[in-house]
Scaffold this active site. Sequence first.
Site, mmCIF file in Angstrom:
data_model
loop_
_atom_site.group_PDB
_atom_site.id
_atom_site.type_symbol
_atom_site.label_atom_id
_atom_site.label_comp_id
_atom_site.label_asym_id
_atom_site.label_seq_id
_atom_site.Cartn_x
_atom_site.Cartn_y
_atom_site.Cartn_z
ATOM 1 C CG ASN A 49 -1.994 1.098 1.101
ATOM 2 O OD1 ASN A 49 -1.906 1.974 0.258
ATOM 3 N ND2 ASN A 49 -2.970 1.072 1.975
ATOM 4 C CG ASP A 50 2.080 2.924 3.723
ATOM 5 O OD1 ASP A 50 0.956 3.407 3.470
ATOM 6 O OD2 ASP A 50 2.422 2.554 4.863
ATOM 7 C CB VAL A 51 5.798 0.450 -1.474
ATOM 8 C CG1 VAL A 51 6.464 0.130 -0.151
ATOM 9 C CG2 VAL A 51 4.918 -0.682 -1.933
ATOM 10 C CB ALA A 54 2.206 5.468 6.786
#
Lengths: 485, 94
Positions: free
Chosen positions: A411-413, A453
């Site tokens: 997700n965050d990446v 995050a």
Amino acid sequence: MEHVILPAWALLAYLASGVLFILALRGLSSPATSRAGNRYGMVGMAIAIATTMATQAPIPEGHWWPRPTPEDLVILAKICAAIGLGAVIGLTTARRIQMTAMPQLVAAFHSLVGLAAVLVGLAAYLNPHAFGILLPSGAISPDSRVEMGLGIAIGAITFSGSVIAFLKLNGNMSGSPILLPLRHVINLGTLLAILGLVGWFTQDESLWVIAAITVLSFIIGFLLIVPIGGADMPVVVSMLNSYSGWAAAAMGFTLHNTAMIITGALVGSSGAILSYIMCKAMNRSFISVIAGGFGAEASTGGGAAKEQRPWKRGSAEDAAFLLKEAENVIIIPGYGMAVAQAQHVLREMGDLLKKEGVNVKYAIHPVAGRMPGHMNVLLAEANVAYDEVFELEDIQGEFAQCDVAFVIGANDVVNPAAKTDKSSPIYGMPVFDVEKAKTIMFIKRSMGGVGYAGVDNDVFYMDQTMMLLADAKKMVEDIVKALAH
Amino acid sequence: MDFISILSIFVMACFVGYYVVWSVTPALHTPLMAVTNAISSVIVVGALVAAAAKGAAASSGLGLVAVTLASINIFGGFAVTARMLAMYKSKKKG
């Protein structure tokens, strides 16, 4: 100083095992040479153990061969039993462990090195004569005391820190950061107290000093890791790896043993470099990771201000249709893939697509998963060839020609906020340019949860995004079924 | 060996470690951690010295426990690294 003088052959043997350890790491520069490297490592270890056993053998003056007394034989039997017990436990664990559980296993192994360092340090304190660190006056030499104190302290921190990391990675303890009030003051105070005690130890070799160093170091290891959240674990595991090396090096100084010193330096720098790579891949400073608490505020706050934006939901059949029509597909796996154990069926999907003439590549972010290289091992386990797996900088330019970016458990990446939104907690982190792809498929359990995050991801709401809401393994299985038709 | 010689070896080894580890391909970072873990168990040398010494029961007892712990790591670490490395296959070989 009355240091035990080892015979020249023993010194050379230890040097040889140090060199073999360097070759073991050198082999890892490519998968093709890595297996030979691992064997060098084993030979190096065998030499170190055999040499130590030989130098400890009871060879009387004027003889070439040991003349063991019954007492010596009992000692030898005990040592062999200890090694045998360790071998059985170690080999069984190594054979049975699931590849997805590798981060926990590595953390557990780190804790054992740490504890072994503490025990060796304490043993050296209790029997300094055997370690050859006595001054003629009968006291332990001051420089040995510093080395011993530091070795015990680093070992104890490695031990308790790794135990906490293990519990978090294994799910026995919540992965979310646990924040104590005043923790920075307490941690700094404890660290200074440990250093002070090591200094005091040079003046006063009483048992209470070494005991206090040990206990305080166990506590600080615990306090340091508890506030660090799950997705920062790659840094923590690397850092503890580094510590286990420094602990071995400190003991090497005590024993004046080159094999231990070389190894300690190798492992220490290895862990430090990995921590650095991980921090850089998250655009965070080492200090901020160690200070902990990342993601805690966002996951508790959030929610309220979130606006409802339209997004598109796709089915496995829709996904299969688009994938089959595609020319280039890039698959981006993340921790969610590991949790769902979806790597095997994902490879099956890749194979079916390749049969259809689709060009399939895998893209791995340095911090995907819970330890450095975690995703690579899982894909290798699922039989994905390593030359189909690419690092961030090598594949970044290919998203513009990519028909489908297939995000599974990450997700965050892939969050573009890292590039555009200065207020985002992940701002500055290098991310995949998935938004350049013609279609983005995003496998996710539900729309509710956001990445580690705690930030929303604009990719969900883009025109070209198809949300595939299901368990990762189940969804890929359904896509495979649809492809097979 | 005097302290300065040992320190020299240590500092040089840190540099060797720095360059060798940077050359490790990121795909093998997990095996790197597993194998560094196995080799840092060279601490078994200290454990064996303690375990073999006579006349201090507590010290040799601690040594024996340390030998066991380090052996778990040595055998487990190398075996699990070998298991992982065996999985890395290239496209050409199929």
